[in-house]
Design a protein around this motif. Sequence first.
Motif, PDB file in Angstrom:
ATOM      1  N   LYS A 177       0.829  -1.208   0.000  1.00 43.89           N
ATOM      2  CA  LYS A 177       0.000   0.000   0.000  1.00 43.89           C
ATOM      3  C   LYS A 177       0.861   1.255   0.000  1.00 43.89           C
ATOM      4  O   LYS A 177       1.804   1.375   0.781  1.00 43.89           O
ATOM      5  CB  LYS A 177      -0.919  -0.002   1.231  1.00 43.89           C
ATOM      6  N   GLY A 178       0.519   2.172  -0.889  1.00 48.53           N
ATOM      7  CA  GLY A 178       1.208   3.442  -0.925  1.00 48.53           C
ATOM      8  C   GLY A 178       2.497   3.451  -1.723  1.00 48.53           C
ATOM      9  O   GLY A 178       3.027   4.526  -2.032  1.00 48.53           O
ATOM     10  N   LYS A 221     -10.338   6.150  -6.883  1.00 46.83           N
ATOM     11  CA  LYS A 221      -9.979   6.439  -5.497  1.00 46.83           C
ATOM     12  C   LYS A 221      -8.943   5.444  -4.972  1.00 46.83           C
ATOM     13  O   LYS A 221      -8.294   5.714  -3.963  1.00 46.83           O
ATOM     14  CB  LYS A 221     -11.226   6.385  -4.611  1.00 46.83           C
ATOM     15  N   TYR A 222      -8.822   4.308  -5.616  1.00 42.04           N
ATOM     16  CA  TYR A 222      -7.905   3.278  -5.136  1.00 42.04           C
ATOM     17  C   TYR A 222      -6.587   3.299  -5.910  1.00 42.04           C
ATOM     18  O   TYR A 222      -5.548   3.669  -5.372  1.00 42.04           O
ATOM     19  CB  TYR A 222      -8.560   1.892  -5.229  1.00 42.04           C
ATOM     20  N   LYS A 224      -4.101   4.826  -8.291  1.00 44.06           N
ATOM     21  CA  LYS A 224      -3.819   6.156  -8.822  1.00 44.06           C
ATOM     22  C   LYS A 224      -2.603   6.127  -9.751  1.00 44.06           C
ATOM     23  O   LYS A 224      -1.652   5.370  -9.533  1.00 44.06           O
ATOM     24  CB  LYS A 224      -3.533   7.131  -7.674  1.00 44.06           C
ATOM     25  N   LYS A 232       0.103   3.472  -8.024  1.00 41.42           N
ATOM     26  CA  LYS A 232       0.138   3.069  -6.625  1.00 41.42           C
ATOM     27  C   LYS A 232      -1.290   2.889  -6.118  1.00 41.42           C
ATOM     28  O   LYS A 232      -2.249   3.402  -6.701  1.00 41.42           O
ATOM     29  CB  LYS A 232       0.850   4.109  -5.764  1.00 41.42           C
ATOM     30  N   GLU A 234      -3.728   3.916  -3.371  1.00 47.57           N
ATOM     31  CA  GLU A 234      -3.894   5.011  -2.413  1.00 47.57           C
ATOM     32  C   GLU A 234      -4.382   4.475  -1.070  1.00 47.57           C
ATOM     33  O   GLU A 234      -5.386   3.770  -1.013  1.00 47.57           O
ATOM     34  CB  GLU A 234      -4.884   6.040  -2.957  1.00 47.57           C
ATOM     35  N   GLU A 235      -3.671   4.780  -0.007  1.00 50.47           N
ATOM     36  CA  GLU A 235      -4.076   4.330   1.331  1.00 50.47           C
ATOM     37  C   GLU A 235      -5.236   5.144   1.858  1.00 50.47           C
ATOM     38  O   GLU A 235      -5.435   6.286   1.504  1.00 50.47           O
ATOM     39  CB  GLU A 235      -2.885   4.425   2.276  1.00 50.47           C
TER      40      GLU A 235
END
Length: 235
Positions: A177-178, A221-222, A224, A232, A234-235
């Motif tokens: 994540k991220g 939203k997830y 990006k 990536k 997005e957290e």
Amino acid sequence: MKAHSVLVVDDDPDISNAIEIYLRSEGIGVYKASDGEEALQKLQAHSVQLIIMDIMMPGLDGLQTTLEIRETCNVPIIMLSARTEDYDKIVGLNIGADDYIAKPFNPLELMARVKSQLRRFTGLGAQINQSSEDAEHEIQVRGLVYNKQKKTMTLEGEDVRLTPTEFHILRLFMENKGRIFAIDEIYERVWKEPAFQPENTVAVHIRRIREKIEFNPREPKYIKVVWGIGYKLEE
């Protein structure tokens, strides 16, 4: 490699017979169909772990057949086509194919792609079906949940229907994540082969994932884009 079966769908018997020889030399079982209708019938009658699908066939062509298969089945599909334009490749990937190879093809390259898809699909199946008495381990990003033991993805409690390739891409993001991944790295880690102009292939698969997990894929939203670098989660 454990015994697996592949469905070869091509209206040219010389090509389907040649592919059969290569597959059987690797200990892989083969079913053959000469058009889309026969392919759908063979899928109902037999269990296969991969489909090699020609695009240009009389009657129900490879694109329409793939669309029908994807309504109920996530078995990997490698598309074959004598047409090499990027547009045809993108169309095939957009409707659910996992990989694409142009005719005439190098038999060694085809077999490498076959083995790669079989490893991903059968490995995923084994993980999904394995029993687990331990507590479930989950990675969660808002409503998206990856269960590392069951090897499932859910969104707001509902299963997300992914092809094996889509699953492995999303799992890569969920487990990191991220973190920003370059396109080449995504391709090499998921496809397990050196990246060569992977931009369209990766972009199409990510677009399909977004269509399944994003409320509005045009405003994700997830997953990006990080312009000039890659993608990536997005957290």
